[in-house]
Every structure is written in C-alpha cells, then in structure tokens.
Design an enzyme around this catalytic site. Structure first.
Site, PDB file in Angstrom:
ATOM      1  N   ASP A 230       0.828  -1.209   0.000  1.00 13.83           N
ATOM      2  CA  ASP A 230       0.000   0.000   0.000  1.00 13.83           C
ATOM      3  C   ASP A 230       0.864   1.262   0.000  1.00 13.83           C
ATOM      4  O   ASP A 230       1.840   1.359   0.746  1.00 13.83           O
ATOM      5  CB  ASP A 230      -0.880   0.044   1.237  1.00 13.83           C
ATOM      6  CG  ASP A 230      -1.805  -1.148   1.373  1.00 13.83           C
ATOM      7  OD1 ASP A 230      -1.367  -2.269   1.067  1.00 13.83           O
ATOM      8  OD2 ASP A 230      -2.946  -0.967   1.810  1.00 13.83           O
ATOM      9  N   HIS A 232      -1.041   4.548  -0.452  1.00 11.18           N
ATOM     10  CA  HIS A 232      -2.038   5.407   0.196  1.00 11.18           C
ATOM     11  C   HIS A 232      -1.725   6.893   0.131  1.00 11.18           C
ATOM     12  O   HIS A 232      -1.765   7.597   1.135  1.00 11.18           O
ATOM     13  CB  HIS A 232      -2.241   4.976   1.640  1.00 11.18           C
ATOM     14  CG  HIS A 232      -3.276   3.896   1.807  1.00 11.18           C
ATOM     15  ND1 HIS A 232      -4.577   4.036   1.376  1.00 11.18           N
ATOM     16  CD2 HIS A 232      -3.188   2.656   2.343  1.00 11.18           C
ATOM     17  CE1 HIS A 232      -5.247   2.934   1.637  1.00 11.18           C
ATOM     18  NE2 HIS A 232      -4.427   2.069   2.221  1.00 11.18           N
ATOM     19  N   ASP A 259      -4.043  -0.157  -3.422  1.00  4.89           N
ATOM     20  CA  ASP A 259      -4.219   0.951  -2.476  1.00  4.89           C
ATOM     21  C   ASP A 259      -3.199   2.050  -2.725  1.00  4.89           C
ATOM     22  O   ASP A 259      -2.382   2.399  -1.865  1.00  4.89           O
ATOM     23  CB  ASP A 259      -4.166   0.462  -1.028  1.00  4.89           C
ATOM     24  CG  ASP A 259      -5.506  -0.097  -0.562  1.00  4.89           C
ATOM     25  OD1 ASP A 259      -6.386  -0.311  -1.416  1.00  4.89           O
ATOM     26  OD2 ASP A 259      -5.676  -0.324   0.645  1.00  4.89           O
ATOM     27  N   ARG A 263      -6.670   8.461   2.018  1.00  7.45           N
ATOM     28  CA  ARG A 263      -6.032   8.739   3.311  1.00  7.45           C
ATOM     29  C   ARG A 263      -4.892   9.757   3.165  1.00  7.45           C
ATOM     30  O   ARG A 263      -4.982  10.854   3.672  1.00  7.45           O
ATOM     31  CB  ARG A 263      -5.559   7.452   3.984  1.00  7.45           C
ATOM     32  CG  ARG A 263      -6.703   6.496   4.312  1.00  7.45           C
ATOM     33  CD  ARG A 263      -6.206   5.342   5.170  1.00  7.45           C
ATOM     34  NE  ARG A 263      -7.244   4.390   5.461  1.00  7.45           N
ATOM     35  CZ  ARG A 263      -8.100   4.458   6.481  1.00  7.45           C
ATOM     36  NH1 ARG A 263      -8.036   5.483   7.305  1.00  7.45           N
ATOM     37  NH2 ARG A 263      -9.013   3.533   6.677  1.00  7.45           N
ATOM     38  N   ASN A 291      -8.567  -2.528  -2.389  1.00 10.10           N
ATOM     39  CA  ASN A 291      -9.947  -2.216  -2.015  1.00 10.10           C
ATOM     40  C   ASN A 291     -10.228  -0.708  -2.045  1.00 10.10           C
ATOM     41  O   ASN A 291     -11.390  -0.294  -2.131  1.00 10.10           O
ATOM     42  CB  ASN A 291     -10.274  -2.780  -0.626  1.00 10.10           C
ATOM     43  CG  ASN A 291      -9.417  -2.201   0.471  1.00 10.10           C
ATOM     44  OD1 ASN A 291      -8.194  -2.233   0.396  1.00 10.10           O
ATOM     45  ND2 ASN A 291     -10.043  -1.669   1.511  1.00 10.10           N
ATOM     46  N   HIS A 292      -9.186   0.122  -2.028  1.00 16.14           N
ATOM     47  CA  HIS A 292      -9.389   1.574  -2.103  1.00 16.14           C
ATOM     48  C   HIS A 292      -9.399   2.091  -3.532  1.00 16.14           C
ATOM     49  O   HIS A 292      -9.516   3.308  -3.727  1.00 16.14           O
ATOM     50  CB  HIS A 292      -8.335   2.305  -1.281  1.00 16.14           C
ATOM     51  CG  HIS A 292      -8.680   2.383   0.168  1.00 16.14           C
ATOM     52  ND1 HIS A 292      -9.344   3.448   0.726  1.00 16.14           N
ATOM     53  CD2 HIS A 292      -8.473   1.500   1.175  1.00 16.14           C
ATOM     54  CE1 HIS A 292      -9.523   3.231   2.020  1.00 16.14           C
ATOM     55  NE2 HIS A 292      -8.993   2.053   2.315  1.00 16.14           N
ATOM     56  N   HIS A 342      -3.877  -8.067  -3.428  1.00 18.15           N
ATOM     57  CA  HIS A 342      -3.932  -7.021  -2.409  1.00 18.15           C
ATOM     58  C   HIS A 342      -4.411  -7.563  -1.060  1.00 18.15           C
ATOM     59  O   HIS A 342      -3.777  -7.360  -0.032  1.00 18.15           O
ATOM     60  CB  HIS A 342      -4.844  -5.878  -2.844  1.00 18.15           C
ATOM     61  CG  HIS A 342      -4.965  -4.811  -1.800  1.00 18.15           C
ATOM     62  ND1 HIS A 342      -3.932  -3.949  -1.509  1.00 18.15           N
ATOM     63  CD2 HIS A 342      -5.968  -4.496  -0.932  1.00 18.15           C
ATOM     64  CE1 HIS A 342      -4.298  -3.143  -0.521  1.00 18.15           C
ATOM     65  NE2 HIS A 342      -5.520  -3.459  -0.155  1.00 18.15           N
ATOM     66  N   ARG A 389     -13.171  -6.384   9.370  1.00 20.80           N
ATOM     67  CA  ARG A 389     -13.438  -5.210   8.534  1.00 20.80           C
ATOM     68  C   ARG A 389     -14.905  -5.128   8.113  1.00 20.80           C
ATOM     69  O   ARG A 389     -15.360  -4.077   7.651  1.00 20.80           O
ATOM     70  CB  ARG A 389     -12.573  -5.251   7.273  1.00 20.80           C
ATOM     71  CG  ARG A 389     -11.080  -5.230   7.518  1.00 20.80           C
ATOM     72  CD  ARG A 389     -10.339  -5.381   6.201  1.00 20.80           C
ATOM     73  NE  ARG A 389      -8.907  -5.574   6.356  1.00 20.80           N
ATOM     74  CZ  ARG A 389      -8.001  -4.606   6.335  1.00 20.80           C
ATOM     75  NH1 ARG A 389      -8.398  -3.359   6.171  1.00 20.80           N
ATOM     76  NH2 ARG A 389      -6.717  -4.862   6.470  1.00 20.80           N
ATOM     77  N   HIS A 416      -2.448  -4.713   2.294  1.00 18.20           N
ATOM     78  CA  HIS A 416      -3.750  -4.471   2.920  1.00 18.20           C
ATOM     79  C   HIS A 416      -3.719  -4.208   4.428  1.00 18.20           C
ATOM     80  O   HIS A 416      -4.703  -3.750   4.980  1.00 18.20           O
ATOM     81  CB  HIS A 416      -4.656  -5.671   2.611  1.00 18.20           C
ATOM     82  CG  HIS A 416      -6.119  -5.492   2.861  1.00 18.20           C
ATOM     83  ND1 HIS A 416      -6.795  -4.335   2.549  1.00 18.20           N
ATOM     84  CD2 HIS A 416      -7.054  -6.337   3.378  1.00 18.20           C
ATOM     85  CE1 HIS A 416      -8.075  -4.497   2.848  1.00 18.20           C
ATOM     86  NE2 HIS A 416      -8.259  -5.685   3.366  1.00 18.20           N
TER      87      HIS A 416
END
Length: 485
Positions: A230, A232, A259, A263, A291-292, A342, A389, A416
C-alpha cells in the site's frame, strides 16, 4: 446476575481503556474494554469498544459490538451512531442512513444527529443521481476521449501559461514520467490534457490484461522485481521508495499491490506517477487493484475530494479514474511460483486461477471471489472466520496451503494491513504481508518495506524504510470520515 464487585471492577477497567483511547492506543483500549465486557457487558462499554474498532479500521467488529449493544438496549443512541459510522467506513451509505434516521427519532433535538443524517441523505441521493446518469450514458468516457475519436484527449489545448512537462504527441515515455515526478514534487499538477491522456491510455493498456496476470521475470540478465504494498497517497514516501529501489526499467521491475490512493493527501500524484511509469514500461511495471481503488471508499477517504480540489470540481476526472481502477488486474503470478494479491483468499476451497479469470472485474465488487481478493486477511488459527473489517473473510494457514497446492504455487505476497516493521511472514513462510506506507496517516509510526525477488533464487529479501518529511496538507485532509464519527 452480575455481582457488585464485577460491576465495579468492570468500570475501573473501562476507565483504563478510555485512557488508552485518548492516547490513541486503540488496540490496548480494545483489550481493556474486552476485559470489562467479560465482567459486565453494558451498552456503554460495548460502544466504547466499537469506537476503538472503528479507529483500527475494523468496521465489522464495530458493527458486532453495536448490534450487541442494541440487543441489550434498543434505545441506546450511541450504538446506532457507531453502526452508522461502520457502514460509512465500508461505503454502505443506505444502511448508514437508516441508523442516522433512527438516531434523529430517538433524539429529535440533537443538532449533530440531524447534521449527520442530512449529509448521509445527501450522499445517498447524489450516488443515485450519478448512477442514473451513468445508466443513460453509452460507452466509456475513455473510449470517447481515445486517440482517433472525435473528442480525442490530444485535442485538448495546453494553456499558454503552463510551464510544466507536456506529453509529446500521444505517447507517455520515461523522460516525461521523470519530468512529471519532479514537477509534482513541488506540489504542481500536470495540465488537463496530460491528466486525461495518462488516464485514457492507461485504461487501454490495463483493460487488455486478464484478472490474474502472469509475470515472467527472466532468470538471466541480473533482473530483479520489487514487490510493493500500500502507498495510500504518501507521494514523498513513494519517491523515497524509488530512491532506495532504483528507477524502474528493463532490469529493475516493480509490482505495486494496490491501495495507491485515499487517506494520504497526495493520492493524485501517486497514481499519476505510477500510471506514467506503467505507460513508459508496460512490461516492467505492474499494478494490482486494492480495495481503495473504487468509488465508495474514494468518496469517504479523500480521493474524490482531492481530485476535485486539484483537478477542478465536477465528476469528469474522478469518473475517468474510476474507469481506470475497474480495469486494474486483481492479481499476478510471478514465474508460476508467487501469487500476489492485495487482500487475500476466499470463503471456499478449490478456487483456481482459471475460475478467477472468468470473473467480470469491470465493476466495484461487493461480494464473491473478487471482493475477497480485495478485502480478506490472514489469521493464525486454521479455517476461516468473519473479517473484522465487515467485508471478506479471515483465512488460516490451512486455507493458504490448499490454495497454493490447488494452483501449483509456492507462496503468497499480499498487502492491505499496516505492519510495525513494514512486513510480516506468516503461515509457515507461505503468506507474506508487505506494506509500503511508513508512518501511515502521519500518525501510526510504523515502518514500511518492499520485497525484492531475483530469479532463479525466489527467496524474498526485504528493504525497510522510514517516513519522509512532506510539505503541505497532512493525511486525511480531504477525508469525509471525520464527519461521521
């Protein structure tokens, strides 16, 4: 009947948990709240634990606590607040709206409840409106903007005052990508023509891949592959990663495991640079979806707001990003040995690469195989369990071994999850988590890592690194999550 002693002991432990929460030590707070609940489960302490779970991104666990609180006291307002926040966290706005409506019924004069209900209702209606527009539109925006189309991105004029790098013709090359990297380092955006071009051309390249992409790294020629987790939106940490790992090229391959955005407040810079590199070296740069990379979380965790702030309000650029995200592959298999994804594995045995490749990935999956690949997490216990989650599953070492054996693979690399040292090896060496965003959200204090593989030796080596100073906005500056907690 709970004894007076247990009630008093529970209250004391809860107070200690509250202290840990105020110090942002959420995992320690959860442990203390759990001890308090074991002595005396009250709606209040259950909601405190739910809030700590939310801070740890465990929406499913927060929902479980909120549900139990509501069972104990159907009129306990805070429980509906917590459950609504959990629904927002995973992009389930309609479900959140039901809980906010219940809060306003229980507290008709509560200004904060009314505000949250209004904001959530507005988002539900906005998404319904956007869906209706999308249903009426024919085809993809990327197709209408493709080279050769009447509205080709190459026809978009470059403002005379723009002094940054410009794509020559219609091809993004390494020279442009490097110039773009330096230009964005000074918090400057590329021109609209080039943003559009990068997105349109990237989707064309990505859409041609299967869901699971075979990556064959030559065993001769001293070629290495860097596996990254990630990012981010932490652009300056991404630049440091490339400084440590070296620039991408024919002998220095990269695979980024999803990801890229949300954020962090430099998500636009991260995704544009990675896509520019991908277009420069399609065979040497690989990208998986996280997932983002999807509309629902981008709406909550900042990417939509950042796109509008940096590239102009309106949905066109954001919609183009979504078309690119849906085209991203879900996984890669390196030299028929290493499976990279991921999130993780599935809620059933017997899943094959062939089965995955038959799925339609050009959507935002909320169930099924592709959803599990984006959301699932490993656990130490055997078997499977619900994911904290609220989406996907948790899977044990036996599940990992079965998947590897079924598909003739050696080990899994996934991302993740934040890890204190940037990576962790689990399941007897068969499941590795790598996370490449140090000091996640400018607050967690974790290190980051990336993995280097050099065939014919497939033993992973790890580079661990610290966060770098960055200018401008702190993480979560564009996030809407604070509105709903």
């Amino acid at each position: 009947m709970t004894s007076k002693e247990d009630i008093e002991a529970s209250e004391k432990i809860k107070d200690e948990g509250n202290k840990m929460f105020k110090e942002k030590k959420y995992s320690q707070a959860i442990d203390l709240y759990t001890q308090a609940i074991e002595l005396n489960a009250t709606p209040a302490v259950l909601c405190n634990r739910a809030f700590a779970h939310l801070k740890n991104d465990c929406a499913g666990a927060a929902m479980t606590d909120a549900n139990q609180s509501i069972e104990l006291d159907p009129g306990f307002v805070k429980a509906y607040y917590r459950r609504a926040s959990a629904y927002v966290m995973i992009g389930k706005w309609k479900e959140a709206l039901k809980d906010y409506r219940r809060v306003t019924q229980l507290r008709p004069g509560d200004a904060d409840a009314a505000k949250k209900f209004k904001e959530c209702d507005k988002e539900v209606k906005r998404q319904a409106f956007l869906l209706a527009i999308k249903t009426e539109e024919k085809g993809l925006m990327c197709d209408r903007l493709a080279v050769g189309a009447e509205g080709s991105w190459t026809n978009i004029p470059v403002p005379p005052s723009f002094s940054g790098p410009v794509i020559k013709g219609s091809k993004v090359d390494f020279e442009y990508a490097e110039a773009l990297k330096d230009w964005m380092k000074d918090e400057k955006m590329p021109c609209k023509r080039d943003v559009t071009g990068i997105l349109v051309e990237s989707r064309g390249v990505l859409a041609a891949y299967p869901n699971v992409v075979p990556v064959n790294v030559p065993e001769t020629g001293d070629i290495k592959l860097n596996l990254c987790g990630d990012v981010h939106g932490q652009y300056y940490d991404l630049l440091h990663l490339f400084k440590l790992g070296g620039p991408p090229g024919p002998k220095n391959w990269y695979l980024f495991n999803g990801d890229f955005v949300d954020r962090g407040s430099y998500s636009v810079e991260c995704i544009l640079l990675l896509l520019a590199y991908k277009l420069s070296f399609p065979e040497f740069i690989h990208m998986s979806r996280g997932n983002h990379e999807g509309r629902s979380l981008n709406t909550v965790y900042g990417f939509e707001g950042e796109v509008n702030a940096k590239l102009g309000s309106g949905s066109e650029a954001f919609d183009l990003f979504q078309e690119v995200f849906q085209a991203l592959p879900l996984a890669h298999v390196i030299n028929k040995k290493i499976f990279t994804v991921h999130g993780g594995l599935f809620d059933k045995d017997g899943v094959t690469i062939e089965m995955i490749n038959k799925q339609n990935r050009f959507c935002d999956p909320d169930s099924g195989l592709l959803c599990h690949m984006l959301w699932s997490d490993p656990m130490n216990m055997p078997g499977r369990a619900p994911n904290k989650r609220g989406v996907g599953v948790t899977f044990g070492p036996d599940v990992t071994r079965e998947f590897l054996a079924t598909n003739g693979l050696e080990y899994i690399v996934r991302s993740h999850e934040v890890k204190d040292e940037g990576y962790v090896v689990e399941h007897g060496g068969k499941c590795i988590t790598v996370f490449s965003a140090p000091n996640y959200c400018d607050s967690v204090g974790n290190k980051a890592a990336f993995i280097t593989i050099k065939p014919p030796n497939y033993t992973p080596s790890y580079t661990v690194f610290e966060s770098q100073k960055h200018p401008g906005k702190q993480a979560m500056a564009y996030s809407r999550m604070f509105q709903f907690q």
